[in-house]
Enzyme design. Structure first.
Site, short mmCIF file in Angstrom:
data_model
loop_
_atom_site.label_atom_id
_atom_site.label_comp_id
_atom_site.label_asym_id
_atom_site.label_seq_id
_atom_site.Cartn_x
_atom_site.Cartn_y
_atom_site.Cartn_z
N CYS A 158 -2.44 -0.21 7.47
CA CYS A 158 -1.71 1.05 7.35
C CYS A 158 -1.85 1.90 8.61
O CYS A 158 -0.88 2.53 9.04
CB CYS A 158 -2.18 1.80 6.11
SG CYS A 158 -1.75 0.93 4.57
N HIS B 68 0.86 -1.18 0.00
CA HIS B 68 0.00 0.00 0.00
C HIS B 68 0.90 1.24 0.00
O HIS B 68 2.03 1.20 0.50
CB HIS B 68 -0.88 0.02 1.24
CG HIS B 68 -1.94 -1.04 1.26
ND1 HIS B 68 -3.06 -0.94 2.04
CD2 HIS B 68 -2.04 -2.22 0.60
CE1 HIS B 68 -3.81 -2.00 1.87
NE2 HIS B 68 -3.21 -2.80 1.00
N CYS C 154 -6.31 1.90 5.76
CA CYS C 154 -6.91 0.65 6.22
C CYS C 154 -6.31 0.28 7.58
O CYS C 154 -5.43 0.97 8.09
CB CYS C 154 -6.64 -0.46 5.20
SG CYS C 154 -4.90 -0.97 5.12
N GLU D 54 0.92 3.90 1.78
CA GLU D 54 1.37 4.32 3.10
C GLU D 54 2.53 3.48 3.61
O GLU D 54 3.52 3.99 4.13
CB GLU D 54 0.23 4.23 4.13
CG GLU D 54 -1.00 5.04 3.79
CD GLU D 54 -2.07 4.23 3.06
OE1 GLU D 54 -1.77 3.61 2.01
OE2 GLU D 54 -3.22 4.24 3.53
#
Length: 152
Positions: free
Chosen positions: A89, A56, A86, A58
């Site tokens: 993260c 992801h 999410c 992040e």
């Protein structure tokens, strides 16, 4: 009246647009030094290209910033991201001790900051960044809608 976006969010949205062109869900992330425009790390979603479900935006930005600064604690840094993080993260944000989190679009289905588990509000969360949402929300939401509409 419309105001210009802060430069880090503008960059995150541009990163998100580029990763959409590569077939990734359009999410971009930028890490800056708190209170400055100094960019420490940038990233965009890369789950498909890296064959990695944890890639992801992040997570990749946090890894890059931690490597560059040679520390696991990014307590003098801020994260700018185009979508509400999410649970994975949000957990990484807490562990990295990021000072502030700025995000554009909310994610009622997969978000874990204002939605779902609301990770930073849990008593077991040892670090809670200052959270600022809705910065660039319309553009980020439009990117996501366009991406998913084109694939349906």
């Amino acid at each position: 009246m419309s105001f210009p976006l802060p430069a880090p969010m503008r960059l995150a949205l541009d990163l998100a647009a580029a990763c959409a062109d590569a077939g990734e869900v359009p999410v971009g992330a930028v890490i800056t030094r708190t209170g400055t425009a100094t960019v420490i790390a940038t990233s965009a979603n890369a789950m498909r290209t890296r064959h990695d479900p944890t890639a992801h935006a992040e997570i990749l930005a946090i890894r890059a910033a931690a490597t560059l600064l040679a520390t696991s604690r990014l307590d003098d840094c801020d994260l700018w991201v185009t979508l509400e993080p999410c649970a994975m993260c949000a957990g990484a944000i807490a562990l990295a001790r990021l000072r502030r989190l700025y995000f554009a679009a909310p994610d009622p289905k997969g978000g874990a900051v204002l939605h779902g588990p609301r990770l930073f509000a849990q008593p077991t969360c040892h670090h809670r960044p200052d959270v600022h949402d809705g910065i660039g929300e319309q553009e980020a939401a439009a990117q996501l809608r366009r991406f998913f509409t084109e694939r349906r």
